[in-house]
Design an enzyme around this catalytic site. Structure first.
Site, PDB file in Angstrom:
ATOM      1  N   GLU A 220       0.831  -1.221   0.000  1.00 17.20           N
ATOM      2  CA  GLU A 220       0.000   0.000   0.000  1.00 17.20           C
ATOM      3  C   GLU A 220       0.863   1.269   0.000  1.00 17.20           C
ATOM      4  O   GLU A 220       0.632   2.203   0.760  1.00 17.20           O
ATOM      5  CB  GLU A 220      -0.938   0.004   1.218  1.00 17.20           C
ATOM      6  CG  GLU A 220      -1.854  -1.197   1.326  1.00 17.20           C
ATOM      7  CD  GLU A 220      -2.982  -1.188   0.311  1.00 17.20           C
ATOM      8  OE1 GLU A 220      -3.018  -0.283  -0.548  1.00 17.20           O
ATOM      9  OE2 GLU A 220      -3.825  -2.099   0.372  1.00 17.20           O
ATOM     10  N   GLN A 250      -5.763   4.543  -5.891  1.00 16.26           N
ATOM     11  CA  GLN A 250      -6.427   4.274  -4.614  1.00 16.26           C
ATOM     12  C   GLN A 250      -5.807   5.069  -3.465  1.00 16.26           C
ATOM     13  O   GLN A 250      -5.983   4.717  -2.298  1.00 16.26           O
ATOM     14  CB  GLN A 250      -6.385   2.776  -4.299  1.00 16.26           C
ATOM     15  CG  GLN A 250      -7.156   1.924  -5.299  1.00 16.26           C
ATOM     16  CD  GLN A 250      -7.227   0.473  -4.889  1.00 16.26           C
ATOM     17  OE1 GLN A 250      -7.922   0.105  -3.946  1.00 16.26           O
ATOM     18  NE2 GLN A 250      -6.497  -0.377  -5.591  1.00 16.26           N
ATOM     19  N   ARG A 600     -15.107  -1.902  -4.929  1.00 16.69           N
ATOM     20  CA  ARG A 600     -15.465  -2.822  -3.827  1.00 16.69           C
ATOM     21  C   ARG A 600     -16.502  -3.839  -4.300  1.00 16.69           C
ATOM     22  O   ARG A 600     -16.697  -4.868  -3.661  1.00 16.69           O
ATOM     23  CB  ARG A 600     -16.060  -2.058  -2.636  1.00 16.69           C
ATOM     24  CG  ARG A 600     -15.181  -1.032  -1.936  1.00 16.69           C
ATOM     25  CD  ARG A 600     -13.802  -1.537  -1.613  1.00 16.69           C
ATOM     26  NE  ARG A 600     -12.884  -1.186  -2.698  1.00 16.69           N
ATOM     27  CZ  ARG A 600     -11.701  -1.765  -2.891  1.00 16.69           C
ATOM     28  NH1 ARG A 600     -11.312  -2.751  -2.112  1.00 16.69           N
ATOM     29  NH2 ARG A 600     -10.909  -1.383  -3.881  1.00 16.69           N
TER      30      ARG A 600
END
Length: 742
Positions: A220, A250, A600
């Site tokens: 991440e 993101q 999602r």
């Protein structure tokens, strides 16, 4: 090694075996980045014969850490020694060993947000500046400074001339740091900030960790802040084997310090970096990915990429323009009930996503009225409960007697008759004489700060702390039970006769069971190790969830999760994107939030907006979000929506307040009008099916326009149309000479 490379696609295999030098992996949503990262570590150990001791893997959440450990346990066995950790846990471990280099004891406390707020309030009281708005602003400044790795002096240079009271801000920051150090405590941001300082001032310490970590992996990476980025660069300074995985599309945590440029510029900073793209999505249908790609391609600051999938085609994405927010909530619940009835979905398959917490209320009411179980992500966490924090505060004092914040929290709990005035007197004596608060308490019979009955109460507290410290070396779970019994938590909560207090006592018993489980997994764990685990455990993330409930959440809180069916609601200008982000130039991050929300969804995606919404104690009319137009592939929505919106707002302000008809329930009037001869108006449009939001229309006078809003039904249908150069105009559709341009 065949088994390590099995079940990887061609690009994933290339990444796993490319082990040397800097590597950037741009991993799209649902593209298997965790699989790639863990298999790469396993490949290093199994094929390249690298000692696990020399490998570091950094994650952002404890959940991700646990998942990575589980996967590596399968690939390498449970005894592997790969260091997998969050940034904060890694830094806390380093600081425990070298805290003395910075003037701290190894048993320092880690302050959470509540503790930090108390210290800031204390500083403000000293400066006679008690004010919640000031406290929040100062707290933001301190966090910004530490996330940037800046001391009070460095931060002053950074904001001087930009922030009006820069000198005051930095004075408070400096005093805040002094009070933390007096309590042998660090706040959450300090864990990173202090390690950076430790490395800068102690090259020998940096050398230890640079030499050890030959291969560094960061998950991440798009969420890293400035100080995290600098720490990684420092650690990779010797071997240069730095492998980062992330997705700039993101990056949605700019508001808490994340710097998207870290991933955007990685291959510019590390000139010989190899860049890979993981674009095959294993989560969503082609229709959902089409929406995600259409939205995110409107961002300019990004690495060019487009997700694809080999999954079979799914159902179309559904859009809904609700008359008001009640209508929107009804639409969502109706769809959930229909999908459960006809398609076999269960509660846990659904997520209702909002941009801001305040939008959850209506959905909570609707779900409750339908007896549908739900959870709200971002709610009150177990470890944040007052009763649990009280037990932890006692433990903190036993581990670190200098922790004045913990002492002040527990000295009168359970109630002992030691009031705030007495605590302040002891605190003042501590400051004036340069001694710790615990020393004032232990010397209470000699120093004369308090007398009479109050002094006796402080003596009782002193004796309790002394007794607990004497028993500190019991096995961890035994000591925890001893502490809870000795302090008298059971009586404090069960003697009141209140149900909520009995529930608190049950929570403490659950906490003791948690400690027993922890001690069972780590038989030799110390009190200090347990406290560090508790301090870092939440990073305030969600507790494990196994229930059969609908998820109601903000878009930020579901990053990393997935659901079969997703509803993205409240997609209106000034709601999403938010007005603040529009003012401050944060549209690209808002668009990334939309991208995260869309991705999602696994099987079905629903997107809605309300033409009217009750917010800030009034009914607001908002345009559909530009993201809806982008999701459908429209480009002029994003170009013109804000300008049209401003023009409409100005018109409404000039027009003044109008009678409000909410929920299609007009107020009754006692006025009886005179009967007039009826004049039949000319009907231009009987078939209104083609007049929908976004449709282009022709007017004989105003020319070509675009429908913004459609309200009402039948002959009461109204449309709002934007005409280029003429602004926004409203029509009763049946009576307006409008035609749809095909």
């Amino acid at each position: 090694m065949a088994n390590i490379l099995d079940n990887l696609n061609d690009v994933q295999k290339q990444i796993v075996v490319d082990t040397e030098g800097p590597v950037l992996v741009l991993a799209g949503a649902g593209s298997g980045k965790t699989r790639v990262l863990t298999h790469r570590v396993a490949y290093l150990v199994g094929e390249k014969k690298v000692f696990p001791y020399n490998i570091l893997a950094i994650t952002f959440t404890n959940k991700a850490t646990a998942e990575m450990k589980e996967r590596l346990d399968v690939l390498l066995g449970t005894e592997n020694r790969v260091w997998i950790s969050t940034y904060h846990s890694l830094c806390a471990t380093i600081l425990r060993k070298f805290a003395d280099r910075l003037g701290y004891d190894a048993n320092f406390s880690i302050y959470d947000e509540t503790d930090s707020n108390r210290v800031i309030q204390k500083v403000l009281r000293e400066k006679h500046l008690e004010n919640d708005s000031i406290k929040d602003r100062i707290k933001d400044h301190i966090s910004e400074a530490k996330n940037g790795g800046l001391s009070p002096d460095e931060y002053f240079k950074d904001i001087n001339g930009i922030v009006n009271d820069a000198e005051l801000v930095c004075d408070i920051y400096e005093r805040y740091e002094e009070l933390l150090k007096l309590s042998n405590a660090m706040d959450f941001d300090d864990l990173l900030h202090k390690v950076k300082k430790l490395f800068e001032e102690n090259p020998d310490v940096l050398e230890i960790y640079q030499t050890r970590f030959r291969y560094i992996h960061v998950d991440e990476f798009q969420d890293s802040n400035q100080v995290q980025y600098e720490l990684v660069k420092m650690l990779a300074g010797k071997w240069g084997n730095i492998f980062v995985v992330g997705d700039d599309d993101q990056s949605i945590y700019g508001w808490r310090g994340a710097v998207v440029e870290n991933i955007l510029n990685f291959d510019k900073v590390f000139k010989d970096a190899k860049v890979y793209r993981l674009l095959e999505n294993y989560r969503s249908t082609p229709q959902i990915l089409d929406v995600a790609n259409k939205v995110i391609r409107n961002n300019k600051a990004r690495h060019e990429k487009e997700l694809f999938t080999n999954r079979a085609s799914g159902v179309r994405v559904e859009y809904f323009s609700a008359y008001n927010d009640y209508n929107e909530a009804d639409w969502v619940i109706d769809n959930i009930m229909a999908l459960k009835r006809h398609n076999g979905y269960t509660n846990k398959d659904f997520a209702i996503l909002v941009r801001v917490n305040s939008l959850t209320r209506l959905f909570e009411n609707k779900l409750s009225s339908c007896n549908m179980k739900y959870r709200v992500l971002g709610g009150f966490k177990f470890f944040d409960r007052k009763e649990i924090q009280d037990v932890i505060a006692y433990m903190r004092v036993i581990a670190n007697t200098r922790d004045s914040e913990a002492i002040e929290r527990i000295i009168n709990f359970p109630r002992r008759g030691i009031g705030d005035t007495s605590i302040e007197k002891m605190g003042a004596y501590s400051r004036e004489h340069g001694v710790y608060l615990i020393d004032v308490i232990f010397d209470i019979t000699e120093n004369g700060v308090l007398t009479g009955a109050t002094a006796k109460k402080v003596e009782e507290f002193r004796d309790l702390i002394a007794d607990l410290r004497e028993n500190k070396n019991k096995p961890l779970h035994e000591f925890a039970n001893y502490l809870v019994d000795k302090v008298g938590f059971e009586y404090a909560y069960t003697s009141t006769g209140k149900d909520e207090d009995f529930n608190r006592w049950e929570n403490i018993q659950e906490f003791l069971r948690h400690i027993k489980e922890f001690a069972g997994q780590r038989p030799n764990a110390t009190l200090e190790e347990f406290l560090q685990t508790v301090s870092l455990a939440p990073e305030r993330e969600e507790e494990l969830y196994d229930g059969e409930m609908i998820t109601l959440a903000t878009m930020h809180s579901v990053k990393g999760l997935e659901f079969k069916v997703v509803f993205i609601v409240g997609c209106e200008e000034d709601v999403f994107p938010s007005a603040r982000c529009k003012r401050e130039g944060g549209i690209e991050e808002e668009r990334r939030v939309m991208y995260v929300a869309v991705t999602r969804a696994k099987e079905r995606l629903y997107i809605s907006h309300a033409q009217k919404r009750f917010r800030f104690n009034k009914v607001q009319e908002n345009l559909p979000s530009r993201f809806i137009g982008e999701a459908k592939g429209s480009v002029d929505t994003r170009e013109n929506a804000y300008a049209i919106y401003n023009e409409k707002r100005a018109y409404m302000e000039r027009r003044g307040p109008q009678p409000e008809y909410w929920n299609d329930s007009p107020k009754k009037s006692t006025y009886v009008p005179q009967v007039q001869p009826k004049v039949q108006p000319k009907i231009y449009n009987k078939d209104m099916s083609k007049f929908v939001g976004g449709a282009k229309v022709q007017h004989p006078v105003y020319g070509v326009g675009k429908i913004l809003i459609v309200i009402g039904t039948g002959d009461k249908t109204n449309v709002t149309v934007a005409f280029e150069g003429l602004g926004v105009k409203k029509f009763i559709l049946a009576l307006a000479p409008l035609t749809v341009i095909e």
